[in-house]
Design an enzyme around this catalytic site. Sequence first.
Site, short mmCIF file in Angstrom:
data_model
loop_
_atom_site.label_atom_id
_atom_site.label_comp_id
_atom_site.label_asym_id
_atom_site.label_seq_id
_atom_site.Cartn_x
_atom_site.Cartn_y
_atom_site.Cartn_z
N ASN A 297 5.60 40.74 49.31
CA ASN A 297 6.90 41.01 48.70
C ASN A 297 7.40 42.43 49.00
OD1 ASN A 297 6.53 38.48 47.74
ND2 ASN A 297 6.20 39.07 45.60
N GLU B 171 39.83 36.41 71.84
CA GLU B 171 39.83 35.25 70.93
C GLU B 171 38.48 35.11 70.24
OE1 GLU B 171 41.77 31.74 72.98
OE2 GLU B 171 42.01 33.31 74.47
N GLN C 286 13.98 34.84 51.13
CA GLN C 286 13.68 34.64 52.55
C GLN C 286 14.93 34.27 53.36
OE1 GLN C 286 9.84 32.95 53.89
NE2 GLN C 286 11.02 31.14 54.38
N THR D 59 57.18 45.41 61.67
CA THR D 59 56.82 44.98 60.32
C THR D 59 57.22 43.52 60.29
OG1 THR D 59 58.96 45.60 59.42
CG2 THR D 59 57.23 47.27 59.29
N HIS D 60 56.43 42.71 59.61
CA HIS D 60 56.64 41.25 59.61
C HIS D 60 56.65 40.68 61.03
CE1 HIS D 60 58.09 41.98 55.44
NE2 HIS D 60 58.67 43.03 56.00
N SER E 99 41.93 28.64 83.53
CA SER E 99 41.93 27.30 82.96
C SER E 99 41.51 26.33 84.05
CB SER E 99 43.34 26.95 82.47
OG SER E 99 43.51 25.55 82.42
N ASN F 199 43.44 33.68 80.48
CA ASN F 199 43.22 33.64 79.03
C ASN F 199 42.39 34.82 78.54
OD1 ASN F 199 44.62 31.19 78.91
ND2 ASN F 199 42.76 30.03 79.37
N LYS G 125 46.98 30.12 84.42
CA LYS G 125 46.53 30.75 83.17
C LYS G 125 45.58 31.92 83.38
CE LYS G 125 47.14 29.40 79.43
NZ LYS G 125 46.67 28.21 78.73
N SER H 274 9.18 30.81 58.08
CA SER H 274 10.32 31.63 58.46
C SER H 274 10.07 32.35 59.78
CB SER H 274 10.61 32.66 57.37
OG SER H 274 9.44 33.44 57.11
N LYS I 167 17.46 36.92 55.80
CA LYS I 167 17.35 37.48 57.14
C LYS I 167 18.19 36.76 58.20
CE LYS I 167 12.88 37.68 56.27
NZ LYS I 167 13.04 37.84 54.80
N1 ARG Z 1 8.51 35.28 54.43
C1 ARG Z 1 8.71 35.85 53.13
C2 ARG Z 1 10.16 36.36 52.99
O1 ARG Z 1 10.80 36.53 53.96
C3 ARG Z 1 7.77 36.95 52.87
C4 ARG Z 1 7.44 37.16 51.44
C5 ARG Z 1 6.65 36.03 50.89
N2 ARG Z 1 6.24 36.27 49.57
C6 ARG Z 1 5.81 35.31 48.75
N3 ARG Z 1 5.49 35.66 47.57
N4 ARG Z 1 5.73 34.06 49.15
O2 ARG Z 1 10.66 36.58 51.90
#
Ligand code: ARG
Length: 469
Positions: free
Chosen positions: A118, A298, A330, A163-164, A285, A293, A291, A31, A333
């Site tokens: 963890n 958007e 994981q 409205t509408h 454009s 834009n 144009k 990761s 993120k």
């Molecule tokens: N890269 C992991 C995550 O984002 C870190 C925790 C990993 N823990 C494990 N028991 N493998 O969750």
Amino acid sequence: MPDKTETSENQMWGGRFLQGPAEIMEAINASIDTDKRLWREDIAGSKAHAAMLADAKIISGDDAAAIVDGLDRIAGEIERGEFNFSHALEDIHMNIEARLKELIGEPAGRLHTARSRNDQVATDFRLWCRRACEVATDGLKTLMFSLAQKADAHADAVMPGFTHLQTAQPVTFGHHLLAYVEMFSRDAARFEDARTRMNECPLGAAALAGTPFPINREQTAKALGFDRPCANSLDAVSSRDFAMELLSAASITAVHLSRLAEEMVLWTSPQFGFASLTDAFSTGSSIMPQKRNPDAAELVRAKTGRINGSLIALLSVMKALPLAYAKDLQEDKAVTFEAIDALALGLAATTGMIDDVKINREAMKEAAARGFSTATDLADWLVRELVMPFRDAHHVTGKIVAVAEKQRVRLDELSLSDMQSVEPKITKDIYSVLSVDASVASRRAYGGTAPENVKRESQRWIAALNREK
Ligand code: ARG
């Protein structure tokens, strides 16, 4: 049986492993490309943890000093772009710890005492999300300030209220903009509220069950700016509702931004002609030279898809996930980072557009006067002056509108005798309520569109937002 080699096993957890991972295993597992963004939070968490371990006499003061010094050097390396992030080391936590070992040797191995990745990642990610709440709140307040200032400048600019998407009653442009200020202020409050709730520290929950070491969780929580440690170790490592809440607040904000963006698209279209953006916020454009834009509007409108999608992605990751940690977490993120990046961009672009936009007051007013927009004012006059029940007044007004429509004139252009042909008791005083200016000026009850109300509200917002700067 293959040989156990230094290179194939993971140096952080490879003790019982004979072989390194399959290539595809490393590809799905690593990761680091995503979570390297957590390096600041990871180093801050580790420094707080090391200092606490030393204070609790779990490691020596010398070891803690070496760890903190090494972490500071790593921060410098990352900042200068000299750090070599490795996929084999999976994530930011192991990348930093491995580098720490290279830099300071044996003491590096003591840092992970009474901690697990963890609780480490949960802490890092909470710190990041806490900052995201602040970034979002700041972005919203900056936007609200721009909107309040525009509203103040155009407190008396009359435009059609819809409205509408059909002309309904005249309103003022300032009033319209302040409606968004109200929405964005609630959005900011949602981020602030989420921040308060998420501000508990998972560090020290360890893998899931807590730790036998005599750690001081209050100390690490305080050092990292948390209000208190999380009370339950299982909850600490496995909950991500703080991120779900952040993304919910982001999604609602994005939806609000998309409504304003859509209105910018409409207002700047030649059909409406209410507003124009300068060259700084328009694109041309490649084929149609005429144009201009509103691409930024958007894109703000469209980024809502990404942000709402991130919320659904995380909700889906979390659904039915048994306690405590699972690698599913994981996946929290990438989507959160993506959503918050998009939100920050959307907020900044919207602020830029609001500062930039020029409005065409004449065109707005002219449009406001079309579509018999003061028909309700006429009906209200009948109620007030002739003491007619509103339902009857509504009916009489409908007939007058039909006469005006037939003659292709506005209500204030219709002759008194034409009005009297529908209702003989009408007097010339009725013309005092038929102009769009009179209409908006009359709506002075709290929360109404009267320019004096708008001015008071825009001033109130400007003062309140200035105080917070
Ligand atoms: N890269 C992991 C995550 O984002 C870190 C925790 C990993 N823990 C494990 N028991 N493998 O969750």
